[in-house]
Design a protein around this motif. Sequence first.
Motif, mmCIF file in Angstrom:
data_model
loop_
_atom_site.group_PDB
_atom_site.id
_atom_site.type_symbol
_atom_site.label_atom_id
_atom_site.label_comp_id
_atom_site.label_asym_id
_atom_site.label_seq_id
_atom_site.Cartn_x
_atom_site.Cartn_y
_atom_site.Cartn_z
ATOM 1 N N TYR A 135 0.831 -1.188 -0.041
ATOM 2 C CA TYR A 135 -0.044 -0.013 -0.225
ATOM 3 C C TYR A 135 0.700 1.257 0.006
ATOM 4 O O TYR A 135 1.769 1.369 0.760
ATOM 5 C CB TYR A 135 -0.997 0.086 1.045
ATOM 6 N N ARG A 136 0.668 2.077 -1.009
ATOM 7 C CA ARG A 136 1.307 3.563 -0.823
ATOM 8 C C ARG A 136 0.538 4.812 -0.948
ATOM 9 O O ARG A 136 -0.392 4.885 -1.642
ATOM 10 C CB ARG A 136 2.131 3.551 -2.160
ATOM 11 N N GLY A 137 0.260 5.366 0.224
ATOM 12 C CA GLY A 137 -0.344 6.517 0.382
ATOM 13 C C GLY A 137 0.502 7.858 0.145
ATOM 14 O O GLY A 137 1.831 7.580 -0.181
ATOM 15 N N ILE A 138 -0.127 8.933 0.247
ATOM 16 C CA ILE A 138 0.809 10.112 0.005
ATOM 17 C C ILE A 138 1.881 10.233 0.956
ATOM 18 O O ILE A 138 2.916 10.607 0.796
ATOM 19 C CB ILE A 138 -0.152 11.246 -0.012
ATOM 20 N N GLY A 139 1.625 9.939 2.191
ATOM 21 C CA GLY A 139 2.236 10.062 3.432
ATOM 22 C C GLY A 139 3.446 9.321 3.318
ATOM 23 O O GLY A 139 4.632 9.555 3.581
ATOM 24 N N ILE A 140 3.245 7.770 3.024
ATOM 25 C CA ILE A 140 4.224 6.865 2.890
ATOM 26 C C ILE A 140 5.403 7.205 1.798
ATOM 27 O O ILE A 140 6.469 7.056 1.855
ATOM 28 C CB ILE A 140 3.614 5.359 2.637
ATOM 29 N N GLN A 141 4.685 7.871 0.687
ATOM 30 C CA GLN A 141 5.474 8.320 -0.476
ATOM 31 C C GLN A 141 6.563 9.348 0.063
ATOM 32 O O GLN A 141 7.652 9.475 -0.472
ATOM 33 C CB GLN A 141 4.684 8.737 -1.750
ATOM 34 N N SER A 142 5.870 10.306 1.065
ATOM 35 C CA SER A 142 6.767 11.375 1.200
ATOM 36 C C SER A 142 7.617 10.903 1.984
ATOM 37 O O SER A 142 9.042 11.323 2.081
ATOM 38 C CB SER A 142 5.747 12.398 2.148
ATOM 39 N N VAL A 143 7.611 9.847 2.994
ATOM 40 C CA VAL A 143 8.575 9.394 3.896
ATOM 41 C C VAL A 143 9.530 8.647 3.330
ATOM 42 O O VAL A 143 10.978 8.932 3.403
ATOM 43 C CB VAL A 143 7.881 8.413 4.902
ATOM 44 N N ILE A 144 9.481 7.916 2.114
ATOM 45 C CA ILE A 144 10.366 7.190 1.192
ATOM 46 C C ILE A 144 11.091 8.405 0.736
ATOM 47 O O ILE A 144 12.399 8.357 0.656
ATOM 48 C CB ILE A 144 9.542 6.240 0.076
ATOM 49 N N ILE A 145 10.570 9.458 0.040
ATOM 50 C CA ILE A 145 11.519 10.331 -0.608
ATOM 51 C C ILE A 145 12.209 11.249 0.358
ATOM 52 O O ILE A 145 13.358 11.485 0.310
ATOM 53 C CB ILE A 145 10.504 11.375 -1.411
ATOM 54 N N GLY A 146 11.742 11.390 1.533
ATOM 55 C CA GLY A 146 12.712 12.163 2.634
ATOM 56 C C GLY A 146 13.637 11.407 3.077
ATOM 57 O O GLY A 146 14.883 11.900 3.497
ATOM 58 N N LEU A 147 13.522 9.961 3.346
ATOM 59 C CA LEU A 147 14.604 9.214 3.765
ATOM 60 C C LEU A 147 15.533 9.000 2.672
ATOM 61 O O LEU A 147 16.422 8.305 3.043
ATOM 62 C CB LEU A 147 13.964 7.663 4.148
#
Length: 280
Positions: A135-147
């Motif tokens: 599952y990929r939400g906007i929040g998870i996508q943001s965390v992946i990019i930030g990390l």
Amino acid sequence: MKEFVHFALKNTKFKIGLVILLFFIILAIIGPYISHYKDPLEYVSMSNLPPSRENLLGTTTFGQDVFTQFVYGLRSTFFIGLFGGGLATIIGLLIGFIAGYKGGLLDDLLMMLTNILIVIPTLALLIIIAAYLPYRGIGIQSVIIGLTAWPWTARAVRAQTLSLKSKEFVNLAKITALRPLKIVLEEIAPNMMSYVVMVFILQFAGAILAAVGLDFIGLGPTRGISLGLMLQYSVLWNAIQLGIWWWFVPPGLAITMIVSSLYFLNIGLDEIFNPRLREE
């Protein structure tokens, strides 16, 4: 502050970037209230309708309102830029400050980790991580990019910290027995504030582009809508070949203008903070 405002009002690049960015921010805030529809993915009318009073930017092949998708997509884009770019900036600042101030073995270990992540292609790393998430939400996508986007910030901040920690005001703070954390927060960080602001702007723009890239190749959010997903859907369903320009032009143009406005802001701030570059 008065000096900053004075030179900001005189800087053309800063004003252009700020006006464009504020326009899209305001549109993202009030857009959903202007739209006739609340769900960007619901069927509302006939398919492939051109822009009209009822459907401000026309409809998609699935009869969805493009304007509704656009304004909600803007919200997602700004959330990713703010959250993903902010997370990358915070991580980069922490690692850069610690490595630059403490030095020694800790510096070597942190820079080794940073260099490893810099060598690995960021997009490839993002694709691998995103592909294995069910599952990929906007929040998870943001965390992946930030990390994955912090290494260059960490290296740049470390270099600035190494330069500042040898200054007299830092040595004086050490003599007064201030704790290292307090020295970093009260002596070093304030002298880098202009640099930190510009780093965040670049991370903001980078997070938006990374999200668009993931969305376009099918690894974006599994729910919701974003500007990148609008582009992906329009390409998948042959909007370009069918001449349905209102489906792909608005999100493409918005992404281009938002990222361009951020770079205009960054260049403008550089000229404002650097007396040698200021516009007369």
